[in-house]
Design a protein around this motif. Sequence first.
Motif, PDB file in Angstrom:
ATOM      1  N   ARG B   3       0.818  -1.212   0.000  1.00  0.00           N
ATOM      2  CA  ARG B   3       0.000   0.000   0.000  1.00  0.00           C
ATOM      3  C   ARG B   3       0.854   1.266   0.000  1.00  0.00           C
ATOM      4  NH1 ARG B   3      -2.420   2.934   4.514  1.00  0.00           N
ATOM      5  NH2 ARG B   3      -4.236   4.065   3.760  1.00  0.00           N
ATOM      6  N   GLN B   4       1.906   1.253   0.814  1.00  0.00           N
ATOM      7  CA  GLN B   4       2.757   2.437   0.912  1.00  0.00           C
ATOM      8  C   GLN B   4       3.454   2.741  -0.411  1.00  0.00           C
ATOM      9  OE1 GLN B   4       1.173   3.073   3.948  1.00  0.00           O
ATOM     10  NE2 GLN B   4       2.983   4.356   3.974  1.00  0.00           N
ATOM     11  N   GLN B   5       3.870   1.696  -1.119  1.00  0.00           N
ATOM     12  CA  GLN B   5       4.511   1.895  -2.410  1.00  0.00           C
ATOM     13  C   GLN B   5       3.528   2.472  -3.422  1.00  0.00           C
ATOM     14  OE1 GLN B   5       6.052  -2.232  -2.524  1.00  0.00           O
ATOM     15  NE2 GLN B   5       7.903  -1.303  -3.332  1.00  0.00           N
ATOM     16  N   LYS B   6       2.303   1.959  -3.385  1.00  0.00           N
ATOM     17  CA  LYS B   6       1.281   2.470  -4.311  1.00  0.00           C
ATOM     18  C   LYS B   6       1.021   3.946  -4.033  1.00  0.00           C
ATOM     19  CE  LYS B   6      -1.114  -1.926  -4.813  1.00  0.00           C
ATOM     20  NZ  LYS B   6      -2.253  -2.733  -4.318  1.00  0.00           N
ATOM     21  N   ILE B   7       0.920   4.294  -2.756  1.00  0.00           N
ATOM     22  CA  ILE B   7       0.688   5.705  -2.399  1.00  0.00           C
ATOM     23  C   ILE B   7       1.869   6.564  -2.846  1.00  0.00           C
ATOM     24  CG2 ILE B   7       0.441   7.297  -0.442  1.00  0.00           C
ATOM     25  CD1 ILE B   7      -1.191   5.128   0.980  1.00  0.00           C
ATOM     26  N   LEU B  56      -6.987   7.134   0.759  1.00  0.00           N
ATOM     27  CA  LEU B  56      -8.385   6.724   0.548  1.00  0.00           C
ATOM     28  C   LEU B  56      -8.503   5.771  -0.636  1.00  0.00           C
ATOM     29  CD1 LEU B  56     -10.151  10.170   1.025  1.00  0.00           C
ATOM     30  CD2 LEU B  56     -10.186   8.251   2.607  1.00  0.00           C
ATOM     31  N   LEU B  57      -7.745   6.025  -1.684  1.00  0.00           N
ATOM     32  CA  LEU B  57      -7.830   5.191  -2.885  1.00  0.00           C
ATOM     33  C   LEU B  57      -7.229   3.811  -2.660  1.00  0.00           C
ATOM     34  CD1 LEU B  57      -6.824   7.763  -5.638  1.00  0.00           C
ATOM     35  CD2 LEU B  57      -9.074   6.741  -5.321  1.00  0.00           C
ATOM     36  N   PHE B  58      -6.176   3.752  -1.831  1.00  0.00           N
ATOM     37  CA  PHE B  58      -5.460   2.490  -1.655  1.00  0.00           C
ATOM     38  C   PHE B  58      -5.703   1.925  -0.258  1.00  0.00           C
ATOM     39  CE2 PHE B  58      -3.557   2.891  -5.659  1.00  0.00           C
ATOM     40  CZ  PHE B  58      -3.159   4.204  -5.831  1.00  0.00           C
ATOM     41  N   ARG B  59      -6.973   1.847   0.091  1.00  0.00           N
ATOM     42  CA  ARG B  59      -7.322   1.291   1.392  1.00  0.00           C
ATOM     43  C   ARG B  59      -7.170  -0.218   1.357  1.00  0.00           C
ATOM     44  NH1 ARG B  59     -12.803   4.379   3.072  1.00  0.00           N
ATOM     45  NH2 ARG B  59     -13.032   4.214   0.834  1.00  0.00           N
ATOM     46  N   LYS B  60      -6.875  -0.776   2.522  1.00  0.00           N
ATOM     47  CA  LYS B  60      -6.812  -2.234   2.611  1.00  0.00           C
ATOM     48  C   LYS B  60      -8.159  -2.734   3.144  1.00  0.00           C
ATOM     49  CE  LYS B  60      -2.324  -4.083   2.628  1.00  0.00           C
ATOM     50  NZ  LYS B  60      -1.439  -5.110   3.145  1.00  0.00           N
ATOM     51  N   LYS B  61      -8.413  -4.002   2.864  1.00  0.00           N
ATOM     52  CA  LYS B  61      -9.677  -4.581   3.337  1.00  0.00           C
ATOM     53  C   LYS B  61      -9.646  -4.645   4.851  1.00  0.00           C
ATOM     54  CE  LYS B  61     -10.095  -7.520  -0.708  1.00  0.00           C
ATOM     55  NZ  LYS B  61      -9.913  -8.884  -1.196  1.00  0.00           N
ATOM     56  N   LYS B  62     -10.834  -4.609   5.443  1.00  0.00           N
ATOM     57  CA  LYS B  62     -10.946  -4.669   6.895  1.00  0.00           C
ATOM     58  C   LYS B  62     -10.359  -5.985   7.389  1.00  0.00           C
ATOM     59  CE  LYS B  62     -14.408  -2.759   9.995  1.00  0.00           C
ATOM     60  NZ  LYS B  62     -15.814  -2.503  10.247  1.00  0.00           N
ATOM     61  N   GLY B  63      -9.604  -5.917   8.454  1.00  0.00           N
ATOM     62  CA  GLY B  63      -9.013  -7.128   9.012  1.00  0.00           C
ATOM     63  C   GLY B  63      -7.584  -7.350   8.539  1.00  0.00           C
ATOM     64  N   GLN B  64      -7.226  -6.764   7.396  1.00  0.00           N
ATOM     65  CA  GLN B  64      -5.861  -6.927   6.894  1.00  0.00           C
ATOM     66  C   GLN B  64      -4.939  -5.948   7.604  1.00  0.00           C
ATOM     67  OE1 GLN B  64      -6.190  -6.379   2.619  1.00  0.00           O
ATOM     68  NE2 GLN B  64      -5.650  -8.518   2.308  1.00  0.00           N
ATOM     69  N   VAL B  65      -3.708  -6.380   7.821  1.00  0.00           N
ATOM     70  CA  VAL B  65      -2.709  -5.505   8.440  1.00  0.00           C
ATOM     71  C   VAL B  65      -2.255  -4.483   7.391  1.00  0.00           C
ATOM     72  CG1 VAL B  65      -0.421  -5.395   9.470  1.00  0.00           C
ATOM     73  CG2 VAL B  65      -1.937  -7.302  10.002  1.00  0.00           C
ATOM     74  N   ALA B  66      -2.441  -3.206   7.695  1.00  0.00           N
ATOM     75  CA  ALA B  66      -2.119  -2.169   6.715  1.00  0.00           C
ATOM     76  C   ALA B  66      -0.727  -1.581   6.934  1.00  0.00           C
ATOM     77  CB  ALA B  66      -3.159  -1.068   6.775  1.00  0.00           C
TER      78      ALA B  66
END
Lengths: 73, 144
Positions: B3-7, B56-66
């Motif tokens: 996620r961080q790389q995508k952001i 906001l665009l690259f949110r992780k699904k609930k329950g996943q470690v972000a």
Amino acid sequence: MAKSEISNQIRRLRFENGEMTQQQLADKAGVTRQTIIAIEAGKYSPSLTLAFRIAKAFGVPLEEVFQYEQESS
Amino acid sequence: MNRQQKIAWFNLAVISGCMMLAVGMTTKYAFQHGFPSAFGGMGFLGFACLIALGPLLFRKKKGQVAFDERDVMVERRAVRCGTTASYFYFVFVCLATWLYVGFDTKISAGLLPMFVVGGFIVVNVVQSIVMLVEYRRRGTSGQE
């Protein structure tokens, strides 16, 4: 000068534990799959807490998961 | 890619796009209206605020470690580098302005927001690049 290195048996232990996937191990240890990948590849050394959580996920002592090797030149 | 790389890539894409748009519009206005009116084109840099949409665009699904300890470490390093870069940027900009216009000259107040926007861009670009480099160094690819 002595060179220290931490190696791990995570990949072997995953396969020995019902072919656990990296995602499954990551979920048990409370980290992302990318962190497990980086640890397996030896590119990231986990914190003590995380190391213990990974060992607990496999149900083995810490020394079976991580080994400290010191080479002297 | 996590996620961080995508952001980080998103931030770089948005900032690059805004800079190209701002320079393009400034050039267009320069031909149409000349300077200093053309500097109004630099207002398009304001679209860089769209980087706030990244999380906001690259949110992780609930329950996943972000965000785990490795992400914290990479982000800390990126923020340190971004802060250092902003310090050098502001020192350079202030000294360069001082040397260019001289000691006893006044400058337009309109330059001050430009300095701030420039600092914002420098910080975010440096942070994004450092983040991508650090993730590459600390290994992100692998197969199960």
